[in-house]
Design an enzyme around this catalytic site. Structure first.
Site, mmCIF file in Angstrom:
data_model
loop_
_atom_site.group_PDB
_atom_site.id
_atom_site.type_symbol
_atom_site.label_atom_id
_atom_site.label_comp_id
_atom_site.label_asym_id
_atom_site.label_seq_id
_atom_site.Cartn_x
_atom_site.Cartn_y
_atom_site.Cartn_z
ATOM 1 N N SER A 20 0.901 -1.083 0.097
ATOM 2 C CA SER A 20 -0.052 0.042 0.074
ATOM 3 C C SER A 20 1.010 1.268 -0.045
ATOM 4 O O SER A 20 1.784 1.287 -0.570
ATOM 5 C CB SER A 20 -0.976 -0.182 1.039
ATOM 6 O OG SER A 20 -1.760 0.903 1.258
ATOM 7 N N TYR B 23 -3.635 8.252 -6.354
ATOM 8 C CA TYR B 23 -2.880 7.341 -5.900
ATOM 9 C C TYR B 23 -3.386 6.916 -4.581
ATOM 10 O O TYR B 23 -3.319 5.761 -4.337
ATOM 11 C CB TYR B 23 -1.740 8.038 -5.952
ATOM 12 C CG TYR B 23 -0.459 7.096 -5.367
ATOM 13 C CD1 TYR B 23 -0.053 6.082 -6.173
ATOM 14 C CD2 TYR B 23 -0.003 7.561 -4.059
ATOM 15 C CE1 TYR B 23 1.020 5.443 -5.463
ATOM 16 C CE2 TYR B 23 0.991 6.457 -3.586
ATOM 17 C CZ TYR B 23 1.398 5.508 -4.125
ATOM 18 O OH TYR B 23 2.446 4.888 -3.535
HETATM 19 N N1 LIG Z 1 8.766 5.184 -3.549
HETATM 20 C C1 LIG Z 1 7.678 5.623 -2.438
HETATM 21 O O1 LIG Z 1 8.200 6.334 -1.667
HETATM 22 C C2 LIG Z 1 6.632 4.525 -1.794
HETATM 23 C C3 LIG Z 1 6.034 4.856 -0.766
HETATM 24 C C4 LIG Z 1 4.786 3.928 -0.595
HETATM 25 C C5 LIG Z 1 4.303 3.079 -1.407
HETATM 26 N N2 LIG Z 1 5.240 2.936 -2.576
HETATM 27 C C6 LIG Z 1 4.667 1.790 -3.499
HETATM 28 O O2 LIG Z 1 5.683 0.834 -3.530
HETATM 29 C C7 LIG Z 1 5.616 0.039 -4.702
HETATM 30 C C8 LIG Z 1 6.936 0.176 -5.480
HETATM 31 O O3 LIG Z 1 7.194 1.301 -6.010
HETATM 32 P P1 LIG Z 1 8.654 2.256 -6.180
HETATM 33 O O4 LIG Z 1 8.817 3.270 -5.552
HETATM 34 O O5 LIG Z 1 9.780 1.122 -5.712
HETATM 35 O O6 LIG Z 1 8.388 2.467 -7.713
HETATM 36 P P2 LIG Z 1 9.564 2.410 -9.118
HETATM 37 O O7 LIG Z 1 10.883 2.427 -8.454
HETATM 38 O O8 LIG Z 1 9.132 3.195 -10.161
HETATM 39 O O9 LIG Z 1 9.402 0.663 -9.527
HETATM 40 C C9 LIG Z 1 8.169 0.228 -9.968
HETATM 41 C C10 LIG Z 1 8.289 -1.213 -10.516
HETATM 42 O O10 LIG Z 1 6.703 -1.341 -11.093
HETATM 43 C C11 LIG Z 1 6.993 -1.901 -12.184
HETATM 44 N N3 LIG Z 1 5.576 -1.656 -13.053
HETATM 45 C C12 LIG Z 1 5.009 -0.325 -12.919
HETATM 46 N N4 LIG Z 1 3.850 -0.383 -13.713
HETATM 47 C C13 LIG Z 1 3.692 -1.759 -14.036
HETATM 48 C C14 LIG Z 1 2.895 -2.346 -14.675
HETATM 49 N N5 LIG Z 1 1.841 -2.026 -15.419
HETATM 50 N N6 LIG Z 1 3.091 -3.827 -14.816
HETATM 51 C C15 LIG Z 1 4.049 -4.261 -14.446
HETATM 52 N N7 LIG Z 1 5.262 -3.822 -13.542
HETATM 53 C C16 LIG Z 1 4.827 -2.620 -13.522
HETATM 54 C C17 LIG Z 1 8.262 -1.135 -12.885
HETATM 55 O O11 LIG Z 1 8.707 -1.660 -13.842
HETATM 56 P P3 LIG Z 1 8.150 -1.428 -15.459
HETATM 57 O O12 LIG Z 1 8.141 0.246 -15.724
HETATM 58 O O13 LIG Z 1 9.439 -1.792 -16.513
HETATM 59 O O14 LIG Z 1 6.874 -2.038 -15.781
HETATM 60 C C18 LIG Z 1 9.071 -1.251 -11.779
HETATM 61 O O15 LIG Z 1 9.728 -2.384 -11.485
HETATM 62 C C19 LIG Z 1 4.452 0.723 -5.691
HETATM 63 O O16 LIG Z 1 3.320 0.079 -5.099
HETATM 64 C C20 LIG Z 1 4.244 2.025 -4.718
HETATM 65 O O17 LIG Z 1 2.860 2.659 -4.945
HETATM 66 C C21 LIG Z 1 6.193 3.530 -2.977
#
Ligand SMILES: NC(=O)c1ccc[n+]([C@@H]2O[C@H](COP(=O)([O-])OP(=O)(O)OC[C@H]3O[C@@H](n4cnc5c(N)ncnc54)[C@H](OP(=O)(O)O)[C@@H]3O)[C@@H](O)[C@H]2O)c1
Length: 256
Positions: A140, A156
């Site tokens: 989440s 989001y």
């Molecule tokens: N970063 C934060 O501060 C934060 C905080 C709270 C929650 N989150 C959550 O943590 C999770 C990971 O986020 P992150 O920050 O690590 O983001 P990130 O660095 O942008 O990585 C996102 C990953 O998801 C993949 N992805 C995106 N859309 C996709 C799709 N439609 N189908 C398959 N793969 C997909 C991307 O690869 P491709 O683009 O190649 O598909 C990438 O591997 C997410 O659910 C995000 O909402 C993040």
């Protein structure tokens, strides 16, 4: 608990939290099946993790056909399946009156519907996957429950609130099959999530966030989030972490 030889699917496993989760699992002896859309990023992740430990399938979590094909391929490749981490996600900060229709749909499809349909596809595979401790972890965001995470994240945050509510019912349904279901709710942490954000919209959101006198948290690392996911997956059979929230402990000093 050792995760030796266990097999976990990680959606969005090529970058950010997903890659850190895959690294943490492999460090404990598990093997991982990575899903993502960009083949080059997946290939790089598999090379980093090692070909014996990682296997990747290009798939969009917004497509049921992709999910079904990719999950079956990973389960067949490793010969078993122990769990799924629904990590793939994206955000597009924008004011409500300026929302872009396509970006709204993409956030709902990726973050909420992607999680729903991935769970639907994986439950039968976990039933028959030969695991004595099957698990699902849904990622989440602190924005689902707190208003001070960042501004202009209405869609989001709503998709993540939907993930959390969905996860609660999923957890009770899965009790019959003894599939443990957890939700991890991270605050801001270092990743690639903002890499393709529109600069103007991001600056406007950041400015509003500062003007609101919000939390101004200093981000955590992806590795810290990964350890929380591994904690959920490592519980002994019969124990479930329902909801785990992580938020940065430090506040940014002026100018930081
Ligand atoms: N970063 C934060 O501060 C934060 C905080 C709270 C929650 N989150 C959550 O943590 C999770 C990971 O986020 P992150 O920050 O690590 O983001 P990130 O660095 O942008 O990585 C996102 C990953 O998801 C993949 N992805 C995106 N859309 C996709 C799709 N439609 N189908 C398959 N793969 C997909 C991307 O690869 P491709 O683009 O190649 O598909 C990438 O591997 C997410 O659910 C995000 O909402 C993040």
């Amino acid at each position: 608990m050792s995760l030796e030889n266990r097999v976990y699917l990680v959606t969005g496993g090529s970058k950010g939290f997903g890659l850190a989760i895959a690294q943490a699992l492999v460090a404990r002896g598990a093997r991982v099946g990575l899903l993502g859309r960009n083949q080059l990023d997946l290939d790089q992740a598999v090379a980093d993790l090692g070909h014996d430990s990682a296997y990747a399938v290009a798939a969009d979590v917004g497509s049921n056909d992709d999910l079904r094909r990719a999950f079956a391929e990973v389960a067949q490749h490793f010969g078993r399946l122990d769990g799924l981490v629904n990590n793939a996600g994206m955000a597009r900060p924008n004011k409500v009156e300026s929302l872009d229709e396509e970006e709204v749909r993409m956030q709902v499809n990726t973050n909420f519907l992607g999680t729903v349909f991935a769970c639907r596809e994986v439950i039968p595979l976990l039933r028959s996957g030969g695991s004595d401790n099957p698990r699902i972890v849904n990622i989440s965001s602190a924005s689902a429950a707190h208003f001070d995470e960042m501004s202009h994240l209405s869609i989001y945050a709503a998709t993540k609130a939907a993930v959390e509510r969905f996860t609660r019912d999923l957890a009770s349904e899965c009790q019959l099959d003894e599939i443990g279901v957890s939700c991890v709710r991270p605050g801001g942490a270092d990743s690639n999530i903002a890499a393709d954000w529109d600069v103007e919209n991001t600056l406007a959101a950041f400015q509003a966030w500062c003007e609101e006198g919000s939390y101004r948290a200093v981000g955590m690392t992806a590795r810290e989030i990964a350890e929380a996911v591994v904690f959920c997956l490592s519980q002994p059979r019969g124990v479930s972490v329902d909801l785990l929230e992580l938020r940065p402990q430090r506040r940014a000093k002026k100018g930081e």
